[in-house]
Design an enzyme around this catalytic site. Structure first.
Site, PDB file in Angstrom:
ATOM      1  N   GLY A  89      -5.057 -13.653  -8.550  1.00  0.00           N
ATOM      2  CA  GLY A  89      -5.466 -12.618  -7.594  1.00  0.00           C
ATOM      3  C   GLY A  89      -4.297 -11.872  -6.978  1.00  0.00           C
ATOM      4  O   GLY A  89      -3.268 -11.679  -7.621  1.00  0.00           O
ATOM      5  N   GLU A 147      -4.697  -8.738  -5.676  1.00  0.00           N
ATOM      6  CA  GLU A 147      -4.867  -7.279  -5.774  1.00  0.00           C
ATOM      7  C   GLU A 147      -5.079  -6.611  -4.419  1.00  0.00           C
ATOM      8  O   GLU A 147      -4.952  -5.394  -4.301  1.00  0.00           O
ATOM      9  CB  GLU A 147      -6.046  -6.923  -6.702  1.00  0.00           C
ATOM     10  CG  GLU A 147      -5.769  -7.167  -8.172  1.00  0.00           C
ATOM     11  CD  GLU A 147      -6.284  -8.508  -8.649  1.00  0.00           C
ATOM     12  OE1 GLU A 147      -6.305  -9.462  -7.836  1.00  0.00           O
ATOM     13  OE2 GLU A 147      -6.655  -8.626  -9.825  1.00  0.00           O
ATOM     14  N   TYR A 171      -0.277 -10.286 -17.115  1.00  0.00           N
ATOM     15  CA  TYR A 171      -0.859  -9.013 -17.577  1.00  0.00           C
ATOM     16  C   TYR A 171       0.163  -8.144 -18.314  1.00  0.00           C
ATOM     17  O   TYR A 171      -0.161  -7.410 -19.224  1.00  0.00           O
ATOM     18  CB  TYR A 171      -1.333  -8.199 -16.359  1.00  0.00           C
ATOM     19  CG  TYR A 171      -2.756  -8.450 -15.899  1.00  0.00           C
ATOM     20  CD1 TYR A 171      -3.466  -9.579 -16.278  1.00  0.00           C
ATOM     21  CD2 TYR A 171      -3.379  -7.527 -15.061  1.00  0.00           C
ATOM     22  CE1 TYR A 171      -4.761  -9.784 -15.827  1.00  0.00           C
ATOM     23  CE2 TYR A 171      -4.677  -7.728 -14.611  1.00  0.00           C
ATOM     24  CZ  TYR A 171      -5.363  -8.849 -14.987  1.00  0.00           C
ATOM     25  OH  TYR A 171      -6.633  -9.030 -14.540  1.00  0.00           O
ATOM     26  N   ASP A 192     -13.024 -17.738 -16.012  1.00  0.00           N
ATOM     27  CA  ASP A 192     -12.135 -16.956 -15.138  1.00  0.00           C
ATOM     28  C   ASP A 192     -12.028 -17.629 -13.767  1.00  0.00           C
ATOM     29  O   ASP A 192     -11.798 -16.963 -12.750  1.00  0.00           O
ATOM     30  CB  ASP A 192     -12.624 -15.500 -14.989  1.00  0.00           C
ATOM     31  CG  ASP A 192     -11.502 -14.531 -14.658  1.00  0.00           C
ATOM     32  OD1 ASP A 192     -10.344 -14.974 -14.488  1.00  0.00           O
ATOM     33  OD2 ASP A 192     -11.780 -13.330 -14.559  1.00  0.00           O
TER      34      ASP A 192
HETATM   35 ZN    ZN Z   1      -8.642 -11.220 -16.804  1.00  0.00          ZN
END
Ligand code: ZN
Length: 391
Positions: A69, A71, A131, A286
């Site tokens: 997380g 974000e 990412y 997830d």
């Molecule tokens: Zn993802």
């Protein structure tokens, strides 16, 4: 040291009917219709599984075990997962990964957390990377991480088609895939590129191009979240027909914020209808990742944390709703991910010689008992093993 689980309805995930299972240490030693009294060995735990369904322990290949997380800034960094939440969800094998935040989170943190979970009783692996591309690693390259670090099975989640991604070009993605390919060969790993697919305009186009234009085997590319938006499912079906695996995310439901999202049950039905081989479909949770919602202008409107419990809840819904039989549904979170990740025959199946990772379900398909590498982790749905700092 020795345990016998008697008289359970056994799915390996193939249905074998009533069977007894002899566990020796961490392994399954014998499966037989009826195992007689075992003598000449130290004490044996007898477990009566009459009326229970006995299935392989679940594999969750997408969990933010060390948190994720962020974000919405540092206050939205999600917490580490506990052993009890994994085990009570039936998960006996987990693959941990980083996500959007490869800055305040590290592969080192991930590796340490995987080792902790392993010590607590379940089997834990990791994907190196985050990412971004070039991505985060421990030893300087994806290739070396795969060769040198036992727990690294691949790289991910590499983000494509997402405003939070590195906006990779085909060349950038090919470079990561090439590293995973050679690292996987040298390290004798699956070398998976676990690809986070966002809601972006490009969909799975980069993966299609990679499959068509390079010599990297498409089965190493494993896109996830392909049920987050309906239009991705057709592209995912095409990729699966080319030999790739496609991963569905549990806990995704249609609501006002995500009107085009497709829950696992409906996504499985849609993929089958589009001609995708069900043996190449997997489901993950997830778990402990953030579930951010952005408006049309890219502003964050809400953020929550994912739970691993949705893994079994969503898969059993495919059975309850008549989309799949038990035999068809179980591989989504057992045999299929084990094949993808190169963990067969130790994981994903109940057979003699495999790890004693076993879930016992009651008639309502609720998780009652969980064994991980022969150790009782959950009894009557409650955790037997808790983390070091868990109350
Ligand atoms: Zn993802």
């Amino acid at each position: 040291m020795f345990k016998i689980i008697r008289n359970g309805e056994l799915y390996t995930p193939q249905y074998l009917g009533k069977n007894d299972i002899l566990i020796a240490g961490e392994k399954i030693a014998l499966i037989n219709k009826s195992i007689g009294k075992v003598t000449g060995v130290p004490e044996i735990d007898e477990i009566d599984a009459t009326g229970y369904i006995v299935v392989p322990g679940f594999i969750d290949q997408h969990v933010h075990i060390a948190g994720g997380g962020g974000e919405g800034g540092p206050v939205t960094r999600t917490p580490e997962i506990s052993i009890s939440s994994l085990a009570t969800a039936g998960i006996t094998t987990v693959v941990g990964l980083l996500g959007a935040d490869g800055v305040t989170r590290s592969v080192a943190e991930l590796l340490a957390k995987a080792r902790a979970l392993e010590q607590e009783g379940i089997s834990a692996y990791i994907f190196t990377g985050a990412y971004e591309i070039p991505t985060r690693t421990l030893t300087g390259s994806v290739r070396s991480d795969l060769v040198l670090i036992d727990k690294v099975l691949g790289v991910g989640e590499i983000a494509i088609s997402d405003h939070r991604s590195a906006q990779p070009t085909l060349e950038m993605l090919v470079q990561v895939a090439a590293e995973a390919r050679i690292g996987g060969l040298l390290g004798k790993k699956a070398g998976i590129v676990h690809v986070h697919v966002g809601e972006g305009k490009q969909g799975l186009a980069l993966l299609m191009d990679l499959a068509k234009q390079t010599d990297i085997p498409v089965q190493q590319m494993a896109p996830t979240h392909v049920n987050r938006i309906e239009r991705l499912l057709s592209e995912a079906a095409e990729l699966v027909k080319m030999g790739a695996f496609a991963d569905l995310t549990a806990g995704i439901y249609t609501d006002n914020a995500s009107p085009d999202a497709v829950e696992v049950c409906d996504a499985v039905a849609a993929l089958i209808k589009k001609g995708a081989d069900i043996a190449r479909i997997t489901v993950s949770s997830d778990g402990n990742g953030s579930l951010p919602v952005f408006d049309d202008r890219g502003n964050l409107t809400s953020i929550m944390v994912g739970s691993v419990r949705v893994l079994w809840e969503d898969v059993r819904k495919t059975i309850f709703n008549g989309v799949l039989s038990m035999e068809q549904a179980l591989p989504l979170i057992t045999l299929n991910p084990a094949l993808l990740l190169g963990l067969v025959p130790a994981k994903g199946t109940i057979r003699s010689g495999s790890d004693a990772d076993i879930v016992m379900l009651d008639g309502n398909l609720d998780i009652q008992r969980v064994f991980a590498r022969g150790k009782l982790m959950v009894d009557r749905g409650l955790p037997v093993v808790k983390g070091y700092f868990e109350n």
